[in-house]
Design an enzyme around this catalytic site. Structure first.
Site, PDB file in Angstrom:
ATOM      1  N   PHE A  65     -40.072  17.119  -9.154  1.00  0.00           N
ATOM      2  CA  PHE A  65     -40.804  16.589 -10.313  1.00  0.00           C
ATOM      3  C   PHE A  65     -41.978  15.764  -9.801  1.00  0.00           C
ATOM      4  O   PHE A  65     -41.797  14.779  -9.097  1.00  0.00           O
ATOM      5  CB  PHE A  65     -39.937  15.713 -11.225  1.00  0.00           C
ATOM      6  CG  PHE A  65     -40.726  15.233 -12.423  1.00  0.00           C
ATOM      7  CD1 PHE A  65     -40.888  16.046 -13.531  1.00  0.00           C
ATOM      8  CD2 PHE A  65     -41.370  14.004 -12.416  1.00  0.00           C
ATOM      9  CE1 PHE A  65     -41.668  15.642 -14.614  1.00  0.00           C
ATOM     10  CE2 PHE A  65     -42.146  13.586 -13.493  1.00  0.00           C
ATOM     11  CZ  PHE A  65     -42.290  14.408 -14.590  1.00  0.00           C
ATOM     12  N   ASP A 100     -44.038  11.795  -2.308  1.00  0.00           N
ATOM     13  CA  ASP A 100     -44.246  11.294  -3.667  1.00  0.00           C
ATOM     14  C   ASP A 100     -43.219  10.187  -3.893  1.00  0.00           C
ATOM     15  O   ASP A 100     -42.053  10.457  -4.167  1.00  0.00           O
ATOM     16  CB  ASP A 100     -44.071  12.429  -4.683  1.00  0.00           C
ATOM     17  CG  ASP A 100     -44.228  11.943  -6.129  1.00  0.00           C
ATOM     18  OD1 ASP A 100     -44.221  10.715  -6.355  1.00  0.00           O
ATOM     19  OD2 ASP A 100     -44.343  12.801  -7.027  1.00  0.00           O
ATOM     20  N   LYS A 122     -45.813   4.086 -11.218  1.00  0.00           N
ATOM     21  CA  LYS A 122     -44.713   3.411 -11.905  1.00  0.00           C
ATOM     22  C   LYS A 122     -44.646   1.901 -11.656  1.00  0.00           C
ATOM     23  O   LYS A 122     -45.403   1.162 -12.256  1.00  0.00           O
ATOM     24  CB  LYS A 122     -43.402   4.129 -11.585  1.00  0.00           C
ATOM     25  CG  LYS A 122     -43.399   5.554 -12.170  1.00  0.00           C
ATOM     26  CD  LYS A 122     -42.030   6.115 -12.466  1.00  0.00           C
ATOM     27  CE  LYS A 122     -42.136   7.307 -13.397  1.00  0.00           C
ATOM     28  NZ  LYS A 122     -41.960   8.604 -12.771  1.00  0.00           N
TER      29      LYS A 122
HETATM   30  C1  LIG Z   1     -42.817   9.795 -12.988  1.00  0.00           C
HETATM   31  C2  LIG Z   1     -43.159  10.597 -11.796  1.00  0.00           C
HETATM   32  C3  LIG Z   1     -44.402  11.238 -11.674  1.00  0.00           C
HETATM   33  C4  LIG Z   1     -45.433  11.250 -12.779  1.00  0.00           C
HETATM   34  O1  LIG Z   1     -45.869   9.991 -13.150  1.00  0.00           O
HETATM   35  P1  LIG Z   1     -46.662   9.801 -14.548  1.00  0.00           P
HETATM   36  O2  LIG Z   1     -47.128   8.382 -14.491  1.00  0.00           O
HETATM   37  O3  LIG Z   1     -45.656  10.058 -15.637  1.00  0.00           O
HETATM   38  O4  LIG Z   1     -47.768  10.793 -14.564  1.00  0.00           O
HETATM   39  C5  LIG Z   1     -44.670  11.911 -10.499  1.00  0.00           C
HETATM   40  N1  LIG Z   1     -43.766  11.966  -9.502  1.00  0.00           N
HETATM   41  C6  LIG Z   1     -42.559  11.386  -9.588  1.00  0.00           C
HETATM   42  C7  LIG Z   1     -41.606  11.477  -8.443  1.00  0.00           C
HETATM   43  C8  LIG Z   1     -42.198  10.696 -10.742  1.00  0.00           C
HETATM   44  O5  LIG Z   1     -40.982  10.147 -10.847  1.00  0.00           O
END
Ligand SMILES: *Cc1c(COP(=O)(O)O)cnc(C)c1O
Length: 424
Positions: free
Chosen positions: A164, A249, A278
């Site tokens: 994700f 990520d 985040k």
């Molecule tokens: C939440 C998340 C994203 C996307 O972040 P947004 O601010 O919602 O665009 C990307 N990678 C990971 C691992 C995430 O948990």
């Protein structure tokens, strides 16, 4: 909405103020308005939150919930964290948005702070996580063409099954989740998928045109999935050996969520680039960034990339305050200690509906057995005043704010036990 109704709302706001207008919206009315006027791309819990305080969130009737969703790890500092909120109040007397057409002292310090906190050379500030991932993809591709010598438009990026990384069309194009993609093609080419945690598969997928590997160190949305021990270090080794960019990520796992500043530190698998978001926003504002080594970050030249709001002065002081608070209050240590206590407490629950309990730091999941009524269990959690939702694989996520105390952890375990009792 007709003109009269619109005029009605703005008349109310202009006469009474937005605070009063919001106060007049009951919980049920909020849900009705949202479903009527909003696109239906979410299926929220039947709860309307009007206020937050630390690990707690409250609905309109004053019911107090423990927030175990924590905005998917974005609320690491707790709701209305004082240090972060105070910085916002002060900044509102100075300047909040300038665009990147000028320099600002706030962004200058944010860039320095990001590089010091992550031990990287350069940073590129953005807003949302998905934008950070898109930024890293552009950097990796341009590096491949201009430095590594990959033929034009042939660069490949290796990603993991069940990943994700966000919701843009390019990113969902390399998702393995059917619903994320169905109806949204055609997709950006240039991505190759391998099974997460399989070192041999990763090695086999590498070609002379490979630019980068992008993965989460722990697949949070995928169900709190850990790769086998040694995988992160092996990925680091393969990327070094084959001259590829390793990109972690850490949007969800970063900033102390797993008990260290970053999850890659568990295997000393330092990336060439890292995507952040985040919790960087201190629980109140979207702030994201890519940080990385100079050899790749320096491929951007003026005009290559940008964002109107990225690195704005308000965002910059929020992110600086967020990082300073994590340091001064030892969020990493707290997350490790409280996470161990939560894992132990949940792991000791005797319920037969539990298939597995796993986690690191305060990123913990309970996977329930196939056949368990997860809808009823979600309601059971709500009845016990715990906010949690399933990730993809029957796994309920616990990602409470990192400021949580021992007694609050014990309360989560007790309430979870009662919620599980109700469905067994
Ligand atoms: C939440 C998340 C994203 C996307 O972040 P947004 O601010 O919602 O665009 C990307 N990678 C990971 C691992 C995430 O948990």
């Amino acid at each position: 909405m007709n003109d009269a109704a619109i005029a009605g709302l703005f008349d109310l706001i202009n006469e009474k103020g937005i605070g009063e207008a919001v106060k007049r919206v009951s919980d049920e009315e909020a849900i009705r308005l949202t479903e009527e006027y909003g696109t239906h791309n979410y299926h929220p819990l039947h709860v309307n939150i009007v206020r937050g305080d630390g690990i707690y969130a409250y609905d309109g009737s004053g019911t107090e919930y423990i927030d175990c969703i924590g905005s998917y790890s974005a609320v690491a500092h707790g709701h209305l964290n004082e240090a972060v909120s105070n910085v916002v109040r002060k900044q509102l007397d100075k300047i909040t948005l300038t665009s990147r057409a000028v320099y600002t002292s706030e962004m200058a310090l944010l860039l320095q702070g990001l590089c010091e906190y992550t031990e990287m050379d350069m940073a590129c500030p953005m807003n949302t996580g998905a934008e950070a991932v898109e930024t890293a993809i552009k950097l990796a591709r341009k590096w491949a063409y201009t430095i590594k010598g990959v033929p034009t438009n042939r660069a490949e990026i290796i990603v993991a099954n069940e990943n994700f990384h966000g919701r843009t069309t390019t990113i969902v194009g390399f998702s393995s989740e059917a619903q994320y993609k169905e109806g949204f093609g055609p997709f950006t080419p240039g991505f190759k998928m391998v099974d997460f945690g399989d070192t041999a598969a990763l090695e086999a997928a590498i070609t002379p045109n490979t630019a980068a590997v992008i993965m989460e160190p722990i697949q949070a949305e995928g169900g709190i999935i850990f790769p086998p021990g040694g995988y992160m270090a092996a990925a680091r080794g393969l990327c070094t050996m084959n001259n590829l960019m390793l990109i972690w990520d850490e949007i969800q796992t970063g900033f102390c969520r797993t008990g260290k500043r970053f999850a890659w530190q568990y295997e000393d698998a330092k990336p060439d680039m890292m995507c952040l978001g985040k919790a960087l926003g201190g629980g109140l504002y979207p702030v994201s960034a890519v940080v990385g080594a100079r050899k790749v970050m320096s491929v951007f030249v003026p005009g290559d990339h940008g964002s109107t709001f990225g690195g704005n002065p308000l965002a910059s002081v929020i992110a600086l305050a967020a990082m300073a608070e994590m340091e001064s209050k030892d969020y990493a240590g707290r997350s490790a200690a409280m996470g161990a206590r939560l894992l132990e407490g949940l792991g000791a629950l005797p319920h037969s509906s539990i298939e597995d309990v796993r986690g690191r730091g305060l990123l913990v999941g309970i996977e329930v057995r196939e056949g368990v009524d997860t809808k009823a269990l979600t309601q059971g959690f709500l009845n016990e005043r715990i906010l949690t939702k399933e990730t993809r694989s029957r796994t309920f996520r616990y990602a409470p704010p990192l400021i949580i105390s021992e007694s609050q952890i014990d309360e989560i375990v007790a309430r979870t036990s009662r919620a599980l009792d109700a469905v067994s």
